[in-house]
Design a protein around this motif. Structure first.
Motif, mmCIF file in Angstrom:
data_model
loop_
_atom_site.group_PDB
_atom_site.id
_atom_site.type_symbol
_atom_site.label_atom_id
_atom_site.label_comp_id
_atom_site.label_asym_id
_atom_site.label_seq_id
_atom_site.Cartn_x
_atom_site.Cartn_y
_atom_site.Cartn_z
ATOM 1 N N TYR A 129 0.811 -1.209 0.000
ATOM 2 C CA TYR A 129 0.000 0.000 0.000
ATOM 3 C C TYR A 129 0.841 1.254 0.000
ATOM 4 N N TYR A 130 1.838 1.314 0.907
ATOM 5 C CA TYR A 130 2.558 2.597 0.902
ATOM 6 C C TYR A 130 3.434 2.776 -0.314
ATOM 7 N N TYR A 165 1.058 4.245 -2.762
ATOM 8 C CA TYR A 165 0.860 5.689 -2.547
ATOM 9 C C TYR A 165 2.053 6.484 -3.062
ATOM 10 N N SER A 215 2.219 6.500 -6.805
ATOM 11 C CA SER A 215 1.179 7.373 -7.375
ATOM 12 C C SER A 215 1.591 8.823 -7.291
ATOM 13 N N ILE A 236 -2.366 3.944 -6.774
ATOM 14 C CA ILE A 236 -3.298 3.696 -5.692
ATOM 15 C C ILE A 236 -4.730 3.517 -6.203
ATOM 16 N N LEU A 282 -8.294 2.999 2.038
ATOM 17 C CA LEU A 282 -7.396 3.501 0.981
ATOM 18 C C LEU A 282 -7.907 4.837 0.451
ATOM 19 N N MET A 315 -6.151 8.502 0.711
ATOM 20 C CA MET A 315 -5.903 9.255 -0.525
ATOM 21 C C MET A 315 -6.456 10.669 -0.400
ATOM 22 N N LEU A 348 -4.252 12.781 1.752
ATOM 23 C CA LEU A 348 -3.058 13.209 1.012
ATOM 24 C C LEU A 348 -3.377 14.339 0.040
#
Lengths: 271, 301
Positions: B79-80, B83, B86, B254, B274, B278, B281
């Motif tokens: 996942y990270y 991120y 992306s 992502i 998620l 997002m 962010l």
């Protein structure tokens, strides 16, 4: 003769970059060969194949109906919101409304799609509606994000409008509602048409939000295209893509033309 | 009579504001609250596939808030890295759009007035035609037997086809291509308003063209640069179609991960968290966009 500057060279390269892929696609849609990248002579046969594909034809019909209803609803919501944004006094309600309506413009589509789907699931849980996701849920989803674009187009028009005519009508005793429909709507009608057409092409084109919001009953054209494109490039899809480019750019051009005409008409009396 | 019409006016006012307000509250704001709620629940094999957050039994209201999804996002490198990659992809594409788009916008803003609208239309038209189809067009061009590889081989520059499709390069090309018009539009809007006399004054005073650009033109177009960059950056972070069609298995973004968690793994709580992360962010870019969102955008759309 002026020397060609760096920026104008870039402009032409940029335009080439924007148009070349579509042009290549259109040319290859007339390719006789089954292999997409090998030129086997001119033939419109893939267009014939396309019109025999019942799944695609059904999807086109579904997409067109959804786009029609969504853009109509989007114009209603978007125009009301635009009216609030331009004509109402600064207030807490106005501020949150204008923030909410423009948010879908930048929100990543996966987030919007996911959140709407979860809403529908919850509504089905609590209210028993919608039992199944389909055209209605896609309609709601599309109306919501298209309304953002309508609000932007219409509010810029409302802002430029000469308000003295509306004020005159009200002074002469017309109710606000009457003034709105008899004076304001005709004056902003090109913007309304432009917003409607823009929404129509946005709704026709949307893949991500439709995929989240639709159920087994409503497969839109982009969903069909996407699932076949995932498997690779096919000549039939090239033909379909060409037709889509043709239709959507026609709609887009019309909406641009309507918006420009409105602006010109507004400026005319000044000259 | 006067009071009656005033009342009617207030009523009309109330309805004009409340209908779109209610619609957006229901179909835009509430859904985010639900996403947040589900991000705090656990997955289950059920319909819908997550555990209830609230439970009311024997006069006791139990609220279960499960932070496991968020902890997992920190724990699982999938996942990270998604991120981070992306953000990196969106950043590089934004810079790419800026490098190509700025001179284009500048050239349009300096063109004769009657050409400006035509050129602007030419730039905007592709963004109004189908997004999916335009991404698809690149699949054919970038593939191993595509037009780029074919012509490079025909010219004898390469002997083996270059692998472009299904790499990150293809994703960059796709994002820059798809979002370029959104960069040009706000840039044009600020550049066209630029006071030319300032630039003339600078060159009269002996400033070089590059110096004038960095000291005058660029700072004055700052709001356009920010608005355009945010219009590219924000949707690019969540992009799904482009990495799915042009990217390879290693181009992790992502939006794609969220889609897979949701549709393939059917893990709704993880997909929701998620989405929430997002959004967090993107809060800074979104507020930046709102602040600098030149009225200009409204004018040309």
């Amino acid at each position: 003769m002026k020397k060609l500057s760096f920026s104008s060279v870039m402009l032409w390269f940029g335009l080439l970059f924007l148009y070349a892929p579509m042009l290549i696609l259109v040319i290859y849609s007339f390719n006789e060969s089954k292999l997409v990248t090998v030129w086997g002579g001119f033939s419109p046969k893939w267009y014939g194949e396309l019109f025999k594909d019942q799944q695609i034809l059904d999807a086109v019909w579904t997409s067109l109906r959804i786009a029609f209803y969504s853009s109509t609803m989007a114009v209603i919501i978007g125009t009301m919101a635009a009216f609030v944004m331009t004509r109402f006094k600064r207030s807490w309600a106005k501020l949150t409304l204008s923030n909410m309506i423009t948010a879908p413009l930048v929100m990543p589509e996966v987030i919007t799609g996911l959140s709407l789907l979860l809403l529908f699931v919850h509504m089905a849980d609590l209210l028993g509606w919608p039992k199944e996701r389909g055209m209605v849920t896609v309609w709601i989803a599309h109306s919501t994000f298209c309304a953002a674009y309508v609000a932007v187009v219409v509010s810029s028009r409302l802002r430029e409008l000469d308000r003295s005519i509306e004020e005159a009508a009200m002074d002469l005793g017309a109710t606000p509602l009457k003034t709105f429909f008899l004076i304001t709507v005709p004056m902003i009608s090109p913007a309304l048409v432009a917003g409607w057409l823009l929404s129509f092409s946005l709704s026709l084109d949307d893949l991500v939000i439709s995929s989240f919001a639709s159920g087994p009953g409503a497969t839109t054209l982009p969903m069909v295209v996407f699932s076949s494109v995932r498997l690779g490039v096919s000549p039939k899809i090239n033909a379909l893509a060409t037709l889509i480019i043709l239709c959507v750019s026609l709609i887009a051009f019309l909406s641009w033309y309507m918006a420009r005409r409105a602006e010109k008409r507004e400026r005319m009396p000044l000259n | 009579m006067k009071i009656k019409s005033k009342l009617k006016w207030l009523k009309g006012r109330f309805w004009t504001i409340s209908f779109p307000y209610a619609w957006l509250l229901l179909f835009f704001a509430l859904p985010f609250a639900i996403v947040f709620k589900i991000s705090l629940s656990t997955a289950a094999i059920a319909i819908p596939p997550y555990e209830a957050t609230f439970q009311y039994a024997d006069d006791v209201l139990n609220i279960f808030l499960h932070l496991g999804n968020y902890l997992m996002l920190l724990d699982d490198p999938l996942y990270y890295t998604a991120y981070l990659s992306s953000l990196k992809m969106a950043l590089v594409s934004t810079i790419g759009c800026l490098i190509i788009g700025y001179p284009m916008a500048y050239a349009i803003a300096r063109a004769p007035a009657r050409w400006q609208t035509v050129l602007l239309l030419l730039v905007m038209l592709p963004s109004w035609t189908s997004f999916l189809i335009r991404v698809y067009a690149w699949m054919g061009i970038l593939s191993n037997t595509g037009i780029i590889n074919n012509s490079l081989m025909w010219l004898g520059i390469i002997s083996e086809p270059l692998q472009i499709l299904n790499t990150n390069i293809a994703v960059y090309i796709g994002i820059i291509y798809a979002y370029l018009p959104f960069m040009i539009l706000p840039l044009y809007a600020t550049l066209v308003k630029l006071d030319m006399s300032l630039i003339e004054a600078a060159s009269d005073l002996g400033s070089s063209r590059i110096n004038t650009f960095w000291k005058i033109t660029f700072p004055l177009s700052k709001s356009g640069v920010i608005a355009g960059s945010m219009l590219v950056f924000i949707p690019a972070v969540g992009e799904f179609v482009i990495p799915e069609l042009l990217g390879g298995p290693d181009s992790l973004m992502i939006g794609k991960v969220l889609w897979q968690e949701f549709f393939n793994n059917r893990d709704w709580p993880v997909a929701s968290s998620l989405a929430i992360v997002m959004l967090v962010l993107l809060i800074i870019p979104i507020t930046l966009f709102h602040r600098y969102q030149a009225r200009s955008l409204e004018k040309d759309l």
